[in-house]
Design a protein around this motif. Sequence first.
Motif, mmCIF file in Angstrom:
data_model
loop_
_atom_site.group_PDB
_atom_site.id
_atom_site.type_symbol
_atom_site.label_atom_id
_atom_site.label_comp_id
_atom_site.label_asym_id
_atom_site.label_seq_id
_atom_site.Cartn_x
_atom_site.Cartn_y
_atom_site.Cartn_z
ATOM 1 N N VAL A 101 3.829 -0.026 -3.297
ATOM 2 C CA VAL A 101 3.064 -1.079 -3.467
ATOM 3 C C VAL A 101 3.416 -2.242 -2.486
ATOM 4 O O VAL A 101 4.349 -2.560 -2.365
ATOM 5 N N CYS A 148 -1.611 0.331 -1.918
ATOM 6 C CA CYS A 148 -1.013 1.057 -2.944
ATOM 7 C C CYS A 148 -0.957 2.591 -2.586
ATOM 8 O O CYS A 148 -2.087 3.195 -2.702
ATOM 9 N N GLN A 179 -2.388 -0.175 -9.169
ATOM 10 C CA GLN A 179 -3.061 -1.307 -8.234
ATOM 11 C C GLN A 179 -3.527 -2.405 -8.864
ATOM 12 O O GLN A 179 -3.337 -3.585 -8.905
#
Length: 80
Positions: free
Chosen positions: A47, A30, A18
């Motif tokens: 993500v 994430c 992240q």
Amino acid sequence: MKLLVRNLSRLTTELQLQELLERYGKVQSCDLVLDKGTGASKGFGFVEMPSQGEAKAAVKSLNGLELDGNKIRVKKADAS
């Protein structure tokens, strides 16, 4: 835009992933994919970045980057 990040080291954490992507913009979510039995990383994750421009910049900059000893691969996740 949803991104697929592959070839991650089993040592790379969700937080590290992240933080890496946040260098390029806002990260909405994430998720590191974990083995159900062991809880260990399977070496890839997803993500979500709300800005398509920021996501494209992250792909361009991070694809092929060495992270924790592995060359990671970053691309747009296939729609499913």
